[in-house]
Design a protein around this motif. Structure first.
Motif, PDB file in Angstrom:
ATOM      1  N   PRO A  44      45.892  13.768  89.350  1.00 37.09           N
ATOM      2  CA  PRO A  44      46.641  13.590  88.168  1.00 37.09           C
ATOM      3  C   PRO A  44      45.884  14.222  87.089  1.00 37.09           C
ATOM      4  O   PRO A  44      45.164  13.544  86.128  1.00 37.09           O
ATOM      5  CB  PRO A  44      46.881  12.386  87.944  1.00 37.09           C
ATOM      6  N   GLY A  45      45.388  15.705  87.040  1.00 40.63           N
ATOM      7  CA  GLY A  45      44.734  16.098  85.967  1.00 40.63           C
ATOM      8  C   GLY A  45      43.326  16.002  86.046  1.00 40.63           C
ATOM      9  O   GLY A  45      42.799  15.411  87.122  1.00 40.63           O
ATOM     10  N   PRO A  46      42.661  16.251  84.980  1.00 37.84           N
ATOM     11  CA  PRO A  46      41.034  16.281  85.179  1.00 37.84           C
ATOM     12  C   PRO A  46      40.552  14.819  85.088  1.00 37.84           C
ATOM     13  O   PRO A  46      40.098  14.310  83.912  1.00 37.84           O
ATOM     14  CB  PRO A  46      40.648  17.302  84.044  1.00 37.84           C
ATOM     15  N   HIS A  47      40.694  14.097  86.100  1.00 44.35           N
ATOM     16  CA  HIS A  47      40.577  12.487  85.746  1.00 44.35           C
ATOM     17  C   HIS A  47      39.038  12.430  85.897  1.00 44.35           C
ATOM     18  O   HIS A  47      38.164  13.286  85.888  1.00 44.35           O
ATOM     19  CB  HIS A  47      41.337  11.779  86.885  1.00 44.35           C
ATOM     20  N   ALA A  48      38.635  10.841  85.673  1.00 47.91           N
ATOM     21  CA  ALA A  48      37.404  10.911  85.152  1.00 47.91           C
ATOM     22  C   ALA A  48      36.178  11.064  86.242  1.00 47.91           C
ATOM     23  O   ALA A  48      35.017  11.519  85.628  1.00 47.91           O
ATOM     24  CB  ALA A  48      37.301   9.221  84.669  1.00 47.91           C
ATOM     25  N   VAL A  49      36.464  10.883  87.509  1.00 50.43           N
ATOM     26  CA  VAL A  49      35.370  11.270  88.277  1.00 50.43           C
ATOM     27  C   VAL A  49      35.132  12.806  88.370  1.00 50.43           C
ATOM     28  O   VAL A  49      33.959  13.106  88.545  1.00 50.43           O
ATOM     29  CB  VAL A  49      35.657  10.838  89.806  1.00 50.43           C
ATOM     30  N   LEU A  50      36.214  13.747  88.084  1.00 52.10           N
ATOM     31  CA  LEU A  50      35.908  15.274  88.041  1.00 52.10           C
ATOM     32  C   LEU A  50      34.929  15.293  86.761  1.00 52.10           C
ATOM     33  O   LEU A  50      34.265  16.151  86.984  1.00 52.10           O
ATOM     34  CB  LEU A  50      37.188  15.763  87.969  1.00 52.10           C
ATOM     35  N   GLU A  51      35.446  14.660  85.721  1.00 48.29           N
ATOM     36  CA  GLU A  51      34.793  14.854  84.543  1.00 48.29           C
ATOM     37  C   GLU A  51      33.249  14.309  84.771  1.00 48.29           C
ATOM     38  O   GLU A  51      32.414  15.139  84.269  1.00 48.29           O
ATOM     39  CB  GLU A  51      35.192  14.056  83.285  1.00 48.29           C
ATOM     40  N   GLN A  52      32.885  13.018  85.350  1.00 44.82           N
ATOM     41  CA  GLN A  52      31.622  12.753  85.613  1.00 44.82           C
ATOM     42  C   GLN A  52      30.969  13.772  86.450  1.00 44.82           C
ATOM     43  O   GLN A  52      29.439  13.999  86.163  1.00 44.82           O
ATOM     44  CB  GLN A  52      31.713  11.382  86.045  1.00 44.82           C
ATOM     45  N   LEU A  53      31.346  14.111  87.397  1.00 46.82           N
ATOM     46  CA  LEU A  53      30.739  15.173  88.329  1.00 46.82           C
ATOM     47  C   LEU A  53      30.426  16.540  87.402  1.00 46.82           C
ATOM     48  O   LEU A  53      29.197  17.024  87.695  1.00 46.82           O
ATOM     49  CB  LEU A  53      31.522  15.534  89.397  1.00 46.82           C
ATOM     50  N   ALA A  54      31.387  16.783  86.620  1.00 45.76           N
ATOM     51  CA  ALA A  54      30.908  18.117  85.914  1.00 45.76           C
ATOM     52  C   ALA A  54      30.048  17.888  84.937  1.00 45.76           C
ATOM     53  O   ALA A  54      29.018  18.611  84.558  1.00 45.76           O
ATOM     54  CB  ALA A  54      32.307  18.704  85.191  1.00 45.76           C
ATOM     55  N   ALA A  55      29.949  16.516  84.322  1.00 46.69           N
ATOM     56  CA  ALA A  55      28.970  16.375  83.388  1.00 46.69           C
ATOM     57  C   ALA A  55      27.288  16.327  83.953  1.00 46.69           C
ATOM     58  O   ALA A  55      26.618  16.696  83.245  1.00 46.69           O
ATOM     59  CB  ALA A  55      29.332  14.965  82.549  1.00 46.69           C
ATOM     60  N   ALA A  56      27.364  16.042  85.090  1.00 48.64           N
ATOM     61  CA  ALA A  56      26.115  15.985  86.024  1.00 48.64           C
ATOM     62  C   ALA A  56      25.544  17.318  86.320  1.00 48.64           C
ATOM     63  O   ALA A  56      24.403  17.450  87.005  1.00 48.64           O
ATOM     64  CB  ALA A  56      26.497  15.053  87.037  1.00 48.64           C
ATOM     65  N   GLY A  57      26.629  18.312  85.744  1.00 51.83           N
ATOM     66  CA  GLY A  57      25.833  19.805  86.087  1.00 51.83           C
ATOM     67  C   GLY A  57      26.492  20.514  87.169  1.00 51.83           C
ATOM     68  O   GLY A  57      25.878  21.387  87.684  1.00 51.83           O
ATOM     69  N   HIS A  58      27.730  20.168  87.708  1.00 54.80           N
ATOM     70  CA  HIS A  58      28.488  20.725  88.792  1.00 54.80           C
ATOM     71  C   HIS A  58      29.744  21.473  88.409  1.00 54.80           C
ATOM     72  O   HIS A  58      30.299  20.986  87.365  1.00 54.80           O
ATOM     73  CB  HIS A  58      28.688  19.662  89.887  1.00 54.80           C
ATOM     74  N   ARG A  59      30.085  22.355  88.927  1.00 56.30           N
ATOM     75  CA  ARG A  59      31.402  23.050  88.855  1.00 56.30           C
ATOM     76  C   ARG A  59      32.141  22.397  89.772  1.00 56.30           C
ATOM     77  O   ARG A  59      31.853  22.673  91.186  1.00 56.30           O
ATOM     78  CB  ARG A  59      31.335  24.651  89.221  1.00 56.30           C
ATOM     79  N   VAL A  60      32.991  21.676  89.576  1.00 59.97           N
ATOM     80  CA  VAL A  60      33.843  20.967  90.480  1.00 59.97           C
ATOM     81  C   VAL A  60      35.244  21.516  90.981  1.00 59.97           C
ATOM     82  O   VAL A  60      35.890  21.896  89.972  1.00 59.97           O
ATOM     83  CB  VAL A  60      33.996  19.415  89.912  1.00 59.97           C
ATOM     84  N   VAL A  61      35.517  21.707  91.979  1.00 62.34           N
ATOM     85  CA  VAL A  61      36.621  22.347  92.396  1.00 62.34           C
ATOM     86  C   VAL A  61      37.529  21.228  93.187  1.00 62.34           C
ATOM     87  O   VAL A  61      37.092  20.954  94.458  1.00 62.34           O
ATOM     88  CB  VAL A  61      36.416  23.561  93.279  1.00 62.34           C
ATOM     89  N   ALA A  62      38.838  20.964  92.850  1.00 63.47           N
ATOM     90  CA  ALA A  62      39.323  20.163  93.608  1.00 63.47           C
ATOM     91  C   ALA A  62      41.014  20.279  93.751  1.00 63.47           C
ATOM     92  O   ALA A  62      41.632  20.635  92.993  1.00 63.47           O
ATOM     93  CB  ALA A  62      39.915  18.758  92.478  1.00 63.47           C
TER      94      ALA A  62
END
Length: 270
Positions: A44-62
């Motif tokens: 459901p959109g860029p939810h918090a776990v995706l944000e947290q993974l991105a903030a840790a320095g990852h390109r997150v693809v979901a």
């Protein structure tokens, strides 16, 4: 927690061709690619776990599996084999083949099924409360034989954690409210195809083929899959490198405690 706020400049909603339709894709951040395969709540959109993974320095693809948020309704997915093939195709379309993966709930089950027959599909995996095992003396609960409000209580310990899926923002235009409701219905229907009436497809007999390093995570307050299944998975899988029981988290611990999941993933993928 309300619906997640995107990281400025990093959120790119996509729709990629898939068979005769499309798959939805959420992409966040920059850096080494990490895949995320959703659970029963979809994407459901860029939810918090995706944000947290991105903030840790990852390109997150979901990516969203067929029928789940933003993807076309499934066509011809009649058996588990059909779903495994579809998941394999989705991973290829999303460019995630061989990448580390965080997967939750029904997504974690499909990741294990695919890893058992296609070892190169993923790198190290962090799996949050997978479906797929069954113990008559400690059964998995049925999240579909109840009301929507009770299902919400079963999915996350904090009702606000799943607001992006269950709640319609007050300022959402009427046509978008209808669309959100349709996505919610289709996502629940697709999840039910995978795990109802009995969430056990014989995966235990295939787990010896899963060679990937696996880190297991379970919410201590999971009302669907008892926390005791963390140990069952640890015994059943051949290459478990870590187990984590997360306090104050329900079935989708990735929604209840996204920061903790991202921290665990950072350690597993280092």
């Amino acid at each position: 927690m309300s619906a997640a706020t995107p990281l400025a400049g990093h959120f790119a909603p996509n729709s990629l061709p898939y068979r005769d339709g499309h798959i939805g894709l959420v992409e966040l951040g920059e850096g080494p690619t990490v895949g995320y395969l959703h659970g029963m709540l979809g994407n459901p959109g860029p939810h918090a776990v995706l944000e947290q993974l991105a903030a840790a320095g990852h390109r997150v693809v979901a990516p969203s599996l067929p029928g789940f948020t933003g993807s076309s309704e499934p066509d011809g997915l009649r058996t588990l084999h059909d779903w495994v093939v579809a998941t394999s195709e989705v991973i290829d379309v999303a460019g995630l083949t061989g990448a580390p993966l965080v997967a939750s709930s029904v997504g974690a089950m499909m990741a294990l099924e695919l890893a058992a027959v296609r070892p190169e599909a993923f790198g190290p995996m962090v799996l949050v409360a997978p479906f797929g095992l069954w113990d008559d003396n400690d059964p998995v609960a049925d999240p579909f034989g109840t009301t929507l409000s009770v299902q919400r209580q079963m999915l996350t310990e904090d009702a606000a954690a799943s607001a992006a899926f269950f709640d319609d923002p007050a300022d959402l235009p009427a046509d978008m409210v209808v669309e959100h409701g349709v996505h919610r219905y289709l996502t629940r229907t697709a999840a039910a195809q995978l795990i109802w009436p009995l969430p056990e497809w014989g995966l235990a007999a295939r787990l010896h083929r899963v060679a990937n390093p696996v880190t297991l995570v379970h919410g201590a307050k999971d009302r669907i899959i008892p926390a005791s299944y963390l140990e069952r998975w640890a015994k059943a899988l051949p290459n478990v490198v870590g187990t984590h029981l997360v306090d104050d988290a329900g079935h989708q611990a990735d929604f209840d405690q996204p920061g903790e999941i991202a921290k665990i993933a950072a350690g597993a993928f280092a």
